[in-house]
Design an enzyme around this catalytic site. Structure first.
Site: not given
Ligand code: TRP
Length: 341
Positions: A125, A207, A210
């Site tokens: 991240k 995977k 969204k």
């Protein structure tokens, strides 16, 4: 008939505590649903379940306040729409229960800089949001540990991406218990039997997400039936035209997994059902069962999100229950560490 002794039935065996949280991100994909939330729903009868919307966790990434507020309410309505039943489970909004932030501070002082530095999600991240590597992003796993440990949780259903955070939670709990005496239940990861990992329909080696730039790669659980069917028709497969689950057939494996999750059929049954049929028939069948399965969720969501009063009643009551339960742990913690009560 002989009369039964009331004492024997008066004290029911305590069910193990299950805790899991979901971030309010605006949409829930079929992957989030089949991989997580549907299992949460199924666990409600056998376990004492606690399922918050973890809004505090989402602050680690920059949020637009208006959007965040609506995402939190939608996420809550969506949980209920999926079948989380407030009569059976405790469901609430994390920031409504102060104890999460308070315990997070205490546990932060029992967590080492070095161990947080090793968290792969932090590394990923911070690479992705290089302009906002805030301290919250770094201490995020401590807040997650606080979530879990506040409720004396036995089992935490998590996907592989959260396993490292759960390991850290266990380490922190064990360390705290050794230092101050037994305070926290040390939780176990719970990997559900049907813990399916759902892949992108456009690139079945990735995977389902969204944030996929190709909207055909993912299904959201509020997609209308025709969209769902269209996306499945376009799903990437292979040129073999054989519905079998086998290494190297990522697209078909993924579709078979989805079909199996929704219908409960085994891979062998699915293989037999589509023996001699083409991929067109199979994709349509998967699209149809998914669309049928999601229809009541979509309807529940429309009904619930139109009833703000009801939603508020449910999340208020959930927060009260969570506050009460977590305060017992918090009191114990304060006493153990030497705070004046
Ligand atoms: N970190 C989890 C995620 O991003 C969400 C989460 C927060 C969670 N607190 C939790 C999951 C406690 C399980 C238990 O998916």
């Amino acid at each position: 008939m002989q009369e039964t002794q009331p004492a024997a039935t008066a004290v029911p065996a305590k069910k193990p505590v299950v805790f899991s949280g979901i971030q309010p991100t605006g949409t829930m994909t079929l992957g989030n649903y089949l991989g997580a939330v549907r299992n949460w729903v199924q666990m409600q009868d056998d376990y004492d379940c606690i399922y918050p919307i973890v809004d505090m966790h989402s602050l680690t990434i920059r949020q637009e306040p208006k959007v965040l507020r609506s995402n939190i309410l939608n996420a809550f309505a969506l949980l209920l729409a999926c079948g989380i039943d407030p009569q059976k489970s405790v469901t609430f909004i994390q920031s409504h229960v102060d104890n999460h932030a308070v315990l997070s501070w205490v546990l932060g002082c029992s967590t080492q800089f070095g161990e947080l530095s090793r968290m792969t999600q932090f590394k990923d991240k911070s690479a992705k949001h290089a302009d906002n590597i805030n301290a919250g992003l770094f201490t995020y796993p401590v807040l997650m540990a606080a979530d879990i440990l506040l409720y004396q949780t036995d089992l935490v259903p998590v996907g592989v991406d959260q396993k490292q955070h759960l390991e850290l939670t266990r380490d922190v709990a064990i360390r705290f218990n050794n230092l101050y005496g037994n305070t926290f239940k040390v939780p176990e990861a719970y990997i559900p039997k049907a813990g399916a990992k759902i892949m992108s329909l456009a690139d079945p080696t990735k995977k389902m997400s969204k944030s996929d730039e190709n909207p055909n790669g993912f299904i959201t659980i509020l997609d209308p039936a025709d969209t769902i069917i269209r996306k499945f028709k376009r799903a990437v497969t292979d040129s073999e035209a054989q519905v079998v689950y086998r290494e190297g057939k990522d697209g078909i494996n993924n579709l078979m997994t989805i079909y199996s999750c929704v219908t409960g059929k085994t891979m062998e049954e699915i293989q037999r059902e589509f023996d001699g049929k083409g991929y067109g028939d199979f994709k349509l069948a998967v699209g149809e069962v998914v669309a049928d399965h999601l229809k009541p969720i979509r309807e529940n969501f429309a009904r619930l999100s139109a009833d703000k009063g009801y939603l508020e009643e449910v999340y208020r009551r959930g927060a009260q229950q969570a506050q009460q339960r977590s305060s017992r742990t918090m009191e114990k913690v304060f006493r153990k560490i030497g705070f004046v009560r």
